[in-house]
Motif scaffolding. Structure first.
Motif, PDB file in Angstrom:
ATOM      1  N   ARG A   1      -2.422   7.830  -7.390  1.00 60.00           N
ATOM      2  CA  ARG A   1      -3.283   8.700  -6.582  1.00 60.00           C
ATOM      3  C   ARG A   1      -2.585  10.024  -6.344  1.00 60.00           C
ATOM      4  NH1 ARG A   1      -4.139   3.442  -5.378  1.00 60.00           N
ATOM      5  NH2 ARG A   1      -6.078   2.772  -4.368  1.00 60.00           N
ATOM      6  N   ALA A   2      -2.619  10.879  -7.327  1.00 60.18           N
ATOM      7  CA  ALA A   2      -2.083  12.222  -7.136  1.00 60.18           C
ATOM      8  C   ALA A   2      -3.235  13.140  -6.770  1.00 60.18           C
ATOM      9  CB  ALA A   2      -1.405  12.702  -8.414  1.00 60.18           C
ATOM     10  N   ARG A   3      -2.951  14.131  -5.992  1.00 54.83           N
ATOM     11  CA  ARG A   3      -3.980  15.093  -5.598  1.00 54.83           C
ATOM     12  C   ARG A   3      -4.689  15.643  -6.824  1.00 54.83           C
ATOM     13  NH1 ARG A   3      -5.880  14.978  -0.679  1.00 54.83           N
ATOM     14  NH2 ARG A   3      -4.402  13.499   0.189  1.00 54.83           N
ATOM     15  N   ASN A  35      -5.700  14.359  -9.349  1.00 57.80           N
ATOM     16  CA  ASN A  35      -5.397  13.791 -10.648  1.00 57.80           C
ATOM     17  C   ASN A  35      -5.201  12.290 -10.524  1.00 57.80           C
ATOM     18  OD1 ASN A  35      -4.798  13.447 -13.299  1.00 57.80           O
ATOM     19  ND2 ASN A  35      -2.666  14.119 -13.102  1.00 57.80           N
TER      20      ASN A  35
END
Lengths: 293, 293
Positions: A50-52, A54
């Motif tokens: 859970r990357a901002r 992406n």
DNA sequence: TGATCTCCATAGTCAAAGCCTATGGTGCGC
DNA sequence: GCGCACCATAGGCTTTGACTATGGAGATCA
């Protein structure tokens, strides 16, 4: 693990976006997040990184994705298959019938049924009432057209009377014409062509002769309906057959009705009492009953 | 449709008995009956013929059974696959490292890691720090061993200092011995063998020379670590390499330390700050950090 | 024939799960 | 630096699924 969790998971994997995925599966975004989290907890691994801006699949997610897709596809297939069966688009009916009915009543009725439900396979089992009743009880048949009364010791069957058949005497057109109308007693001195064991007509004819005080003599016995008629036309003897069969036997025959009270038999539709017949069988039953009108 | 409904369904199909099936799946019989009924309602068809003492599958049930078995098997497979990944029995780590570290530090560390987790594939990406940082940001790498400080404009990375390497001068054993300890200024008049672009060592050496007030001259440039050492041994010039590499370079070399303050570089382990590395990568990180002791 | 047994269905209750709205917190861009 | 986009968290509410107790119908045996 739940189906909706897998559905949400696939939606996120494909959109790479929790909010968009939630819209796609028509739940609120927190519900979707919660279910994804529950799935991750149960499986013991993170499924998404859970990357901002992406969202990406982890290795565990990559491993799960094809299986999740397949499970969901299988579930859809299952729903569809069962519904097609329920909607009479597919399926089968296993129908038992006596040989004389197979040539008399059934062709037209089955044609009507098949026109209405072309996806239903029709499996016809030809046999005497006794055998048919046994097969009904074993679950090998859904429905059967049998001759009443039921044999003693029958299992619990529900029967609906379908029609009454008059029996007539057929003889070769080329031979000496019998008395008209015929009587059972006339058969005492007549050579008879007789069906094989298992035909209800055999038991019924023999029983009638004995009731009239004599034991019938057979010139030929054995063989199916067509063979019996062939022997009769060839002049080997006379036979007692349902009027419906005699009527369509073609040229070369003389058909003689029996004097009152004659011989009749009652044809009924039977199925197990303890289990409702399958959908397609109920439909065939309806068509059969309608055909009387 | 729910997994437990399919599980109950299969249990009943196999035992042909609601009560026994309930025991097998460890629920009460009413719960099982209720779930079967719910499944039947949802699918729109009866799945079992419920005759006393003789539970049988309907045609719809027959259609569902193989799919239900496959769905349940897929779900088990999914659980197992994901757990094997989580338990480091399977998986991969994508590790980036500078070329000098690939020959120096990594072989031993990777051997230890592989002995401990033989199911994990190790994918090594050799490159300069700049490239490695880009690949980390793109998610193409899980971990990277890079040279500090980070290039300007780097994305958000978390770094842990791993070790400090002293750089030394290597020259051919057959040539004229340099002053010991060497100074950067000594390189002014020395022919240098230089790595290809992309090696951090190249940038670092050139920067040191410029800080000492001169532009270094290269007799040969390009090539990987092994090629550079080969050129040095052949007498084409001297080179600045990590002491760890020089120490294992073998015979034919003269290794000369640099006088204080010398040249050092800090090697760090980096990963994205916004996403926790996968389980296997965290494990490799631990092994790397432990290797310092 | 009637008492009993077996077995599935039904009724009622309760805890848990799942969904919702509201809100918090954190990078990213103007 | 302020708002914006986006995912996580919190709290309340409804539904669901499990349980126990019980009903009812066919099979069994005295």
């Amino acid at each position: 693990m739940q189906f909706q969790q897998l559905l949400y998971f696939v939606a996120v994997a494909e959109t790479r976006h929790f909010t968009h995925a939630a819209e796609r599966v028509h739940v609120s975004q927190p519900s979707l997040s919660q279910q994804i989290r529950a799935l991750e907890t149960e499986l013991g691994a993170e499924l998404f990184s859970r990357a901002r801006g992406n969202i990406g699949l982890t290795e565990a997610g990559e491993a799960l994705l094809p299986l999740a897709r397949r499970i969901l596809a299988d579930a859809d297939t299952a729903r569809q298959e069962v519904q097609e069966l329920a909607q009479l688009r597919r399926g089968r009916v296993r129908l038992g019938a006596t040989p004389s009915l197979c040539t008399g009543l059934l062709p037209e009725v089955l044609r009507v049924f098949h026109d209405r439900h072309p996806g239903i396979r029709l499996l016809i089992e030809e046999g005497g009432s006794h055998d048919l009743v046994r097969q009904l009880a074993r679950g090998a048949l859904d429905l059967a057209l049998i001759v009443l009364p039921l044999p003693p010791g029958s299992p619990a069957l529900t029967t609906v009377e379908l029609l009454q058949e008059d029996l007539v005497v057929v003889s070769a057109a080329s031979g000496k014409p019998p008395r008209r109308p015929a009587r059972i007693a006339d058969l005492r001195d007549q050579p008879l062509v007789m069906f094989r064991h298992g035909y209800d007509l055999r038991e019924l004819t023999v029983a009638a002769c004995r009731a009239a005080g004599f034991e019938p003599g057979f010139t030929v016995e054995g063989g199916e309906m067509d063979a019996v008629l062939g022997f009769v036309r060839a002049g080997l003897g006379v036979a007692v057959v349902p009027s419906m069969v005699a009527g369509r036997a073609g040229p070369g025959f003389r058909v003689t009705p029996l004097a009152d009270p004659g011989l009749r038999r009652t044809i009924a539709l039977a199925h197990r009492s303890d289990v409702a017949p399958p959908r397609a069988a109920r439909e065939l039953q309806r068509v059969l009953l309608d055909s009387r009108e």
